[in-house]
Design a protein around this motif. Sequence first.
Motif, PDB file in Angstrom:
ATOM      1  N   ASN A  13       0.872  -1.174   0.000  1.00  0.00           N
ATOM      2  CA  ASN A  13       0.000   0.000   0.000  1.00  0.00           C
ATOM      3  C   ASN A  13       0.916   1.234   0.000  1.00  0.00           C
ATOM      4  N   VAL A  14       0.902   1.956  -1.107  1.00  0.00           N
ATOM      5  CA  VAL A  14       1.805   3.093  -1.296  1.00  0.00           C
ATOM      6  C   VAL A  14       1.666   4.112  -0.150  1.00  0.00           C
ATOM      7  N   ASP A  15       0.432   4.237   0.384  1.00  0.00           N
ATOM      8  CA  ASP A  15       0.181   5.215   1.459  1.00  0.00           C
ATOM      9  C   ASP A  15       0.972   4.916   2.735  1.00  0.00           C
ATOM     10  N   HIS A  16       1.435   3.700   2.878  1.00  0.00           N
ATOM     11  CA  HIS A  16       2.133   3.333   4.120  1.00  0.00           C
ATOM     12  C   HIS A  16       3.640   3.589   4.053  1.00  0.00           C
ATOM     13  N   TRP A  17       4.099   4.157   2.946  1.00  0.00           N
ATOM     14  CA  TRP A  17       5.546   4.317   2.744  1.00  0.00           C
ATOM     15  C   TRP A  17       5.878   5.763   2.417  1.00  0.00           C
ATOM     16  N   ARG A  18       7.107   6.168   2.767  1.00  0.00           N
ATOM     17  CA  ARG A  18       7.531   7.520   2.392  1.00  0.00           C
ATOM     18  C   ARG A  18       8.904   7.470   1.744  1.00  0.00           C
ATOM     19  N   HIS A  19       9.137   8.457   0.871  1.00  0.00           N
ATOM     20  CA  HIS A  19      10.386   8.584   0.121  1.00  0.00           C
ATOM     21  C   HIS A  19      11.475   9.196   1.000  1.00  0.00           C
ATOM     22  N   VAL A  20      12.671   8.610   0.971  1.00  0.00           N
ATOM     23  CA  VAL A  20      13.822   9.169   1.688  1.00  0.00           C
ATOM     24  C   VAL A  20      14.992   9.254   0.709  1.00  0.00           C
ATOM     25  N   ALA A  21      15.672  10.409   0.652  1.00  0.00           N
ATOM     26  CA  ALA A  21      16.874  10.552  -0.192  1.00  0.00           C
ATOM     27  C   ALA A  21      17.948  11.255   0.631  1.00  0.00           C
ATOM     28  N   LEU A  22      19.124  10.679   0.701  1.00  0.00           N
ATOM     29  CA  LEU A  22      20.206  11.305   1.474  1.00  0.00           C
ATOM     30  C   LEU A  22      21.545  11.052   0.790  1.00  0.00           C
ATOM     31  N   PHE A  23      22.487  11.988   1.015  1.00  0.00           N
ATOM     32  CA  PHE A  23      23.833  11.811   0.449  1.00  0.00           C
ATOM     33  C   PHE A  23      24.697  11.099   1.475  1.00  0.00           C
ATOM     34  N   ASN A  24      25.228   9.948   1.091  1.00  0.00           N
ATOM     35  CA  ASN A  24      26.149   9.187   1.927  1.00  0.00           C
ATOM     36  C   ASN A  24      27.560   9.645   1.538  1.00  0.00           C
ATOM     37  N   THR A  25      28.127  10.540   2.354  1.00  0.00           N
ATOM     38  CA  THR A  25      29.389  11.192   1.991  1.00  0.00           C
ATOM     39  C   THR A  25      30.531  10.179   1.867  1.00  0.00           C
ATOM     40  N   SER A  26      30.593   9.232   2.810  1.00  0.00           N
ATOM     41  CA  SER A  26      31.743   8.319   2.799  1.00  0.00           C
ATOM     42  C   SER A  26      31.717   7.406   1.573  1.00  0.00           C
ATOM     43  N   ARG A  27      30.519   7.091   1.057  1.00  0.00           N
ATOM     44  CA  ARG A  27      30.437   6.238  -0.142  1.00  0.00           C
ATOM     45  C   ARG A  27      30.203   7.055  -1.408  1.00  0.00           C
ATOM     46  N   SER A  28      30.157   8.373  -1.248  1.00  0.00           N
ATOM     47  CA  SER A  28      30.007   9.282  -2.381  1.00  0.00           C
ATOM     48  C   SER A  28      28.790   8.938  -3.254  1.00  0.00           C
ATOM     49  N   ARG A  29      27.652   8.722  -2.568  1.00  0.00           N
ATOM     50  CA  ARG A  29      26.455   8.370  -3.344  1.00  0.00           C
ATOM     51  C   ARG A  29      25.194   8.912  -2.686  1.00  0.00           C
ATOM     52  N   ILE A  30      24.251   9.314  -3.547  1.00  0.00           N
ATOM     53  CA  ILE A  30      22.882   9.564  -3.084  1.00  0.00           C
ATOM     54  C   ILE A  30      22.232   8.199  -2.914  1.00  0.00           C
ATOM     55  N   GLU A  31      21.540   8.025  -1.808  1.00  0.00           N
ATOM     56  CA  GLU A  31      20.774   6.784  -1.614  1.00  0.00           C
ATOM     57  C   GLU A  31      19.295   7.130  -1.591  1.00  0.00           C
ATOM     58  N   MET A  32      18.489   6.350  -2.277  1.00  0.00           N
ATOM     59  CA  MET A  32      17.035   6.488  -2.157  1.00  0.00           C
ATOM     60  C   MET A  32      16.515   5.251  -1.425  1.00  0.00           C
ATOM     61  N   HIS A  33      15.588   5.516  -0.513  1.00  0.00           N
ATOM     62  CA  HIS A  33      14.954   4.443   0.253  1.00  0.00           C
ATOM     63  C   HIS A  33      13.448   4.686   0.290  1.00  0.00           C
TER      64      HIS A  33
END
Length: 319
Positions: A233-253
Amino acid sequence: VLAHAAPEFLARSSQAPSSDLLELRDGLLDHPAHIDPKFLYDSLGSSLFTAITQLPEYYPTRCEAEIFERHGNDIARHIGPVQSMVDLGAGDCVKAERLFASLRPRHYLPIDISADYLQTAVRRLRLSYPDLRVTAIGQDFSHALALPSSVAAEQRLFFYPGSSIGNLSPDDAHAMLQRIHAQCEGGGLLVGVDRVKPKQILEPAYDDALHLTAAFNLNLLRHVNALLDTDFNVDHWRHVALFNTSRSRIEMHLEAQRAVRVNWPGGERAFSAGERIHTENSYKFTPQAFTDLLQSAGYRDIAHWSDSRGWFSVFSARA
Ligand code: AVI
């Protein structure tokens, strides 16, 4: 790979192969759970991504366009004559189309996992460029890059724009560059690469004010429901995006907003409130790190050009 009725459109069946379904199920059962970002691109996901590229916060597309506009002639000179141009993850084919005038390929081969989306784009191209030979390939090239045997072994320029290489892990990016190298037939590679920069610029690009990226990420759950018969159920989830500096990557969860139980035929998974599903990485490079990666994959004559702010780079290299 199946040849469809329309000539020169080579499409995989629109059904996900069983290995994809197994990979999806295994990823959901893992701790932490993960879903391969290629599943972001069903038909709606591809349209949402096209919309994202027009957002003020999402700079990569505009930076890359600026590079081609300012340095297009230099880039074309570095590449030299192009017989065929293979467009990896072609989408709406617009990026390659902008280069047709300077690179003048005789044969254009767009490849995209979203075969329906590609077919629409190719119909449009055929009308605008009646003399250009176009062979469209609906294929997932994330694990293997085998051009259909009907495609002649002519010198190839692989075009991999948009920093999609950054969506692969460092090992997978290296393997992908090696696979491209093996298929070039003496040609080369033109690739877009996003650069390391402050997280104040990076994070809004992946968490925009209009929430288009949130919709893009959440749509993954609808796609998985269609593929696996899960009951997310899409309503039960939220988008998270953060920059992981040590791995030099944006992560989406995707983060469960409350305790959730997800069921599918023959399986289930409980998620506690706050638990995340990792859905995408987007690696950011320094020019030196990407040059080293290209060299380690066997490329030579490496050159790169950047936009005026130094946020994005386009690399050209010979096989
Ligand atoms: C396709 N790829 C290069 C995009 C990126 O920037 O990593 C996908 C994307 N994910 C969220 N926004 C855009």
